[in-house]
Write an enzyme that holds these catalytic residues in place. Structure first.
Site, PDB file in Angstrom:
ATOM      1  NE  ARG A  13      58.977  69.408  55.686  1.00 51.34           N
ATOM      2  CZ  ARG A  13      59.722  70.008  56.621  1.00 51.34           C
ATOM      3  NH1 ARG A  13      60.717  69.356  57.180  1.00 51.34           N
ATOM      4  NH2 ARG A  13      59.445  71.238  57.004  1.00 51.34           N
ATOM      5  CB  THR A  80      53.437  83.438  59.321  1.00 51.05           C
ATOM      6  OG1 THR A  80      54.589  84.190  58.916  1.00 51.05           O
ATOM      7  CG2 THR A  80      53.814  81.969  59.372  1.00 51.05           C
ATOM      8  CE1 TYR A 104      53.443  80.603  63.502  1.00 50.21           C
ATOM      9  CE2 TYR A 104      53.900  81.197  65.784  1.00 50.21           C
ATOM     10  CZ  TYR A 104      53.908  81.511  64.443  1.00 50.21           C
ATOM     11  OH  TYR A 104      54.364  82.729  64.029  1.00 50.21           O
ATOM     12  CD  GLU A 156      61.556  83.361  58.412  1.00 47.47           C
ATOM     13  OE1 GLU A 156      61.541  82.113  58.405  1.00 47.47           O
ATOM     14  OE2 GLU A 156      61.315  84.023  59.440  1.00 47.47           O
ATOM     15  CG  ASN A 229      57.871  71.423  60.237  1.00 44.99           C
ATOM     16  OD1 ASN A 229      56.902  72.139  60.029  1.00 44.99           O
ATOM     17  ND2 ASN A 229      58.942  71.847  60.899  1.00 44.99           N
ATOM     18  CG  ASN A 388      23.363  41.053  74.252  1.00 43.71           C
ATOM     19  OD1 ASN A 388      23.830  40.130  73.580  1.00 43.71           O
ATOM     20  ND2 ASN A 388      23.932  42.239  74.310  1.00 43.71           N
ATOM     21  NE  ARG A 442      21.285  18.842  82.509  1.00 38.16           N
ATOM     22  CZ  ARG A 442      21.916  19.075  83.658  1.00 38.16           C
ATOM     23  NH1 ARG A 442      22.614  20.193  83.842  1.00 38.16           N
ATOM     24  NH2 ARG A 442      21.859  18.196  84.627  1.00 38.16           N
TER      25      ARG A 442
HETATM   26  C1  UD1 Z   1      58.160  80.308  60.918  1.00 45.25           C
HETATM   27  C2  UD1 Z   1      58.833  81.664  61.091  1.00 45.25           C
HETATM   28  C3  UD1 Z   1      60.277  81.434  61.543  1.00 45.25           C
HETATM   29  C4  UD1 Z   1      60.306  80.623  62.816  1.00 45.25           C
HETATM   30  C5  UD1 Z   1      59.539  79.330  62.626  1.00 45.25           C
HETATM   31  C6  UD1 Z   1      59.413  78.614  63.935  1.00 45.25           C
HETATM   32  C7  UD1 Z   1      57.804  83.128  59.463  1.00 45.25           C
HETATM   33  C8  UD1 Z   1      57.933  83.783  58.155  1.00 45.25           C
HETATM   34  N1  UD1 Z   1      58.806  82.364  59.838  1.00 45.25           N
HETATM   35  O1  UD1 Z   1      58.836  79.656  59.858  1.00 45.25           O
HETATM   36  O2  UD1 Z   1      60.900  82.692  61.771  1.00 45.25           O
HETATM   37  O3  UD1 Z   1      61.637  80.374  63.185  1.00 45.25           O
HETATM   38  O4  UD1 Z   1      58.211  79.596  62.145  1.00 45.25           O
HETATM   39  O5  UD1 Z   1      58.825  77.354  63.747  1.00 45.25           O
HETATM   40  O6  UD1 Z   1      56.815  83.335  60.154  1.00 45.25           O
HETATM   41  N2  UD1 Z   1      50.762  79.018  58.339  1.00 45.25           N
HETATM   42  C9  UD1 Z   1      49.489  79.391  58.005  1.00 45.25           C
HETATM   43  N3  UD1 Z   1      49.294  80.079  56.856  1.00 45.25           N
HETATM   44  C10 UD1 Z   1      50.315  80.413  56.033  1.00 45.25           C
HETATM   45  C11 UD1 Z   1      51.621  80.041  56.375  1.00 45.25           C
HETATM   46  C12 UD1 Z   1      51.816  79.340  57.547  1.00 45.25           C
HETATM   47  O7  UD1 Z   1      48.533  79.100  58.722  1.00 45.25           O
HETATM   48  O8  UD1 Z   1      50.029  81.057  55.000  1.00 45.25           O
HETATM   49  C13 UD1 Z   1      50.977  78.260  59.562  1.00 45.25           C
HETATM   50  C14 UD1 Z   1      51.535  76.890  59.256  1.00 45.25           C
HETATM   51  O9  UD1 Z   1      50.482  75.953  59.146  1.00 45.25           O
HETATM   52  C15 UD1 Z   1      52.390  76.604  60.458  1.00 45.25           C
HETATM   53  C16 UD1 Z   1      52.871  77.977  60.902  1.00 45.25           C
HETATM   54  O10 UD1 Z   1      51.970  78.899  60.334  1.00 45.25           O
HETATM   55  O11 UD1 Z   1      51.651  76.045  61.497  1.00 45.25           O
HETATM   56  C17 UD1 Z   1      54.305  78.272  60.539  1.00 45.25           C
HETATM   57  O12 UD1 Z   1      54.405  78.312  59.133  1.00 45.25           O
HETATM   58  P1  UD1 Z   1      55.657  77.750  58.377  1.00 45.25           P
HETATM   59  O13 UD1 Z   1      55.469  77.971  56.941  1.00 45.25           O
HETATM   60  O14 UD1 Z   1      55.932  76.373  58.839  1.00 45.25           O
HETATM   61  O15 UD1 Z   1      56.774  78.734  58.881  1.00 45.25           O
HETATM   62  P2  UD1 Z   1      58.285  78.362  59.080  1.00 45.25           P
HETATM   63  O16 UD1 Z   1      58.937  78.313  57.770  1.00 45.25           O
HETATM   64  O17 UD1 Z   1      58.416  77.205  59.960  1.00 45.25           O
HETATM   65 CA    CA Z   2      57.168  75.290  60.619  1.00 43.88          CA
END
Ligand code: UD1
Ligand code: CA
Length: 458
Positions: A13, A80, A104, A156, A229, A388, A442
């Site tokens: 996004r 995550t 994060y 979630e 995001n 220069n 000059r």
């Molecule tokens: C996550 C939480 C949610 C919380 C929210 C807060 C989970 C399942 N959910 O949701 O409870 O309220 O954050 O912002 O954890 N990432 C990775 N690898 C992956 C997936 C994600 O590195 O495989 C990183 C993403 O780049 C991001 C962060 O983890 O920086 C959060 O991932 P995202 O998918 O945005 O989780 P949310 O749906 O926001």
């Molecule tokens: Ca997120």
């Protein structure tokens, strides 16, 4: 304690070719903020899980010392929980008291003090969780508590029922987990949810099931754990970050004509009685001495500005030292390698680059001063150009003290003008000028008497 920073996501996004965590707040990548905050906690190691834009991220951090960072590749983003799992091989589980703090890369404003408080809630056995109360919980994981008020699980948004969706205590994502338990629990989580992902949040239910104590700290300020995001959230956090910077400056006694129109994209330190006018941007590392005045519409980057100096409107300074009580601008361009002594005057439409000007020297109007070493009390006339560059190489011009360069002269480097040398206006100087000498370079003027002006044709 070891830190794991999740930063593998693409950030679709953001509509960008750059990985999300490299988008900046206050002049630094979001991930850099999180790394700095992590360092302040003195962890054993900082593991950063990356997956999208790996090379770009490594290149960005290659500019600084990253000896304390380990990069963990998560080739496919399976959630995550899966992301944290990728970091496990590098985490010390021999030490039964080791903790893992999960942060994060796209939650840049988290404060060290909050994390310290969170860490104080763990003792090697308990799990600490950072939650937040929000008016708008949409999209976030909801905190489920039992009748005793204890956290039992996180649901979630996509997996929540309508009753759970009413809950306005949400998961920040940030948690601290005993390392040995983390390894065990991550081995147990499954991806039987709406997104078929391995959720880190499922750890909470596993912990609760085995009566592991879960200590939740609830923040009232959601900005601190706000994730980015999209560009709207990025802009929102940038405003909050700047608001804090502006407040810090005011608290230190800096006069800001309009706090909202000063931006700090780096580190700014100010002495006493500094005044900053509107639309000023500070970048990199800038230090202002006492009684420094910064005029409107100026951009100042990586600079030291000494006591009593005035920077007049429309000036751009980058990579320079400005001596005490100097007067710079309006509309001056001070480029890298410029070192100005005390009481120097640089006026409108003067550009300096790799130039040293001694105390009291002046270039008041329309000049280019590049690769020059200029002594004290010199006067560089309007329209002077330091040539220069010969088309291939750069050369240096050296001026002693009290040198006077008449207007519209060119100094063809390399050239040395000794103390008290005086250059007649309109000269093209390509030989050295000895001390106390006048150089006239000059063509001599000749007058043609009784000259008739041309007349217009029929
Ligand atoms: C996550 C939480 C949610 C919380 C929210 C807060 C989970 C399942 N959910 O949701 O409870 O309220 O954050 O912002 O954890 N990432 C990775 N690898 C992956 C997936 C994600 O590195 O495989 C990183 C993403 O780049 C991001 C962060 O983890 O920086 C959060 O991932 P995202 O998918 O945005 O989780 P949310 O749906 O926001
Ligand atoms: Ca997120």
């Amino acid at each position: 304690m070891e830190v794991v920073i999740l930063a593998a996501g693409k950030g679709s996004r953001m509509f960008s070719d750059k990985p999300k965590v490299l988008h900046s707040i206050g002049g630094s990548a979001m991930l850099e903020h999180v790394v700095r905050t992590s360092r302040a906690l003195h962890p054993q190691k900082i593991h950063t899980v990356i997956g999208f834009g790996v090379q770009q991220i490594k290149d960005y951090f290659a500019r600084s010392n990253t000896a304390d960072l380990t990069w963990v590749l998560q080739a496919e983003q399976l959630g995550t929980g899966h992301a944290v799992q990728q970091a496990l091989p590098g985490i010390n589980i021999e030490d039964g008291e080791n903790q893992v703090l999960v942060l994060y890369g796209d939650v840049p404003l988290i404060q060290t003090s909050t994390l310290q408080e969170l860490l104080s809630q763990t003792d090697g056995e308990t799990l600490a969780l950072l939650t937040v109360l929000t008016e708008n919980p949409t999209g976030l994981g909801r905190i489920i508590r039992n009748t005793a008020g204890e956290v039992t699980r996180i649901v979630e948004e996509r997996d929540a029922n309508s009753e759970q969706k009413q809950i306005n205590e949400v998961n920040s994502g940030i948690m601290c987990v005993p390392a040995t338990k983390l390894v065990r629990w991550l081995g147990e989580i499954r991806n039987d949810n709406d997104q078929s992902e391995y959720y880190l949040t499922d750890l909470i239910a596993l912990a609760a099931d085995e009566n592991c104590q879960i200590n939740a700290i609830t923040l009232a300020d959601e900005i601190e754990v706000q994730g980015v995001n999209d560009k709207t959230q990025l802009a929102l956090l940038e405003r909050h970050y700047q608001m804090n910077k502006q407040q810090e400056l005011l608290d230190q006694g800096v006069t800001l004509r309009d706090p909202e129109r000063v931006e700090v994209r780096g580190e700014l330190s100010c002495g006493k009685d500094c005044v900053v006018d509107i639309n000023v941007i500070f970048e990199g590392t800038v230090s202002l001495g006492n009684n420094v005045v910064i005029g409107a519409n100026t951009v100042i980057k990586d600079a030291v500005i000494e006591d009593g100096a005035h920077v007049l409107p429309g000036t751009n300074i980058d990579g320079a030292t400005i001596g005490a009580n100097s007067l710079i601008g309006p509309y001056a361009r001070i480029r890298p390698g410029t070192v100005l002594g005390a009481n120097v005057k640089i006026g409108n439409f003067v550009e300096t680059k790799n130039a040293i000007l001694g105390e009291g020297s002046k270039a008041n109007h329309l000049a280019y001063i590049g690769d020059a070493e200029i002594g004290r009390n010199c006067n560089i006339g309007a329209g002077t150009i330091f040539c220069n560059y010969d088309g291939a190489n750069k050369h240096k011009s050296t001026l002693g003290d009290n040198v006077f360069i008449g207007s519209n002269s060119v100094l063809v480097a390399p050239v040395v003008l000794a103390n008290n040398a005086f250059v007649a206006a309109g000269s093209a100087v390509n030989c050295d000028v000895p001390a106390d000498s006048l150089a006239v370079a000059r063509s001599k003027q000749r007058n043609i008497p009784d000259w008739k002006r041309p007349t217009k044709g029929q």
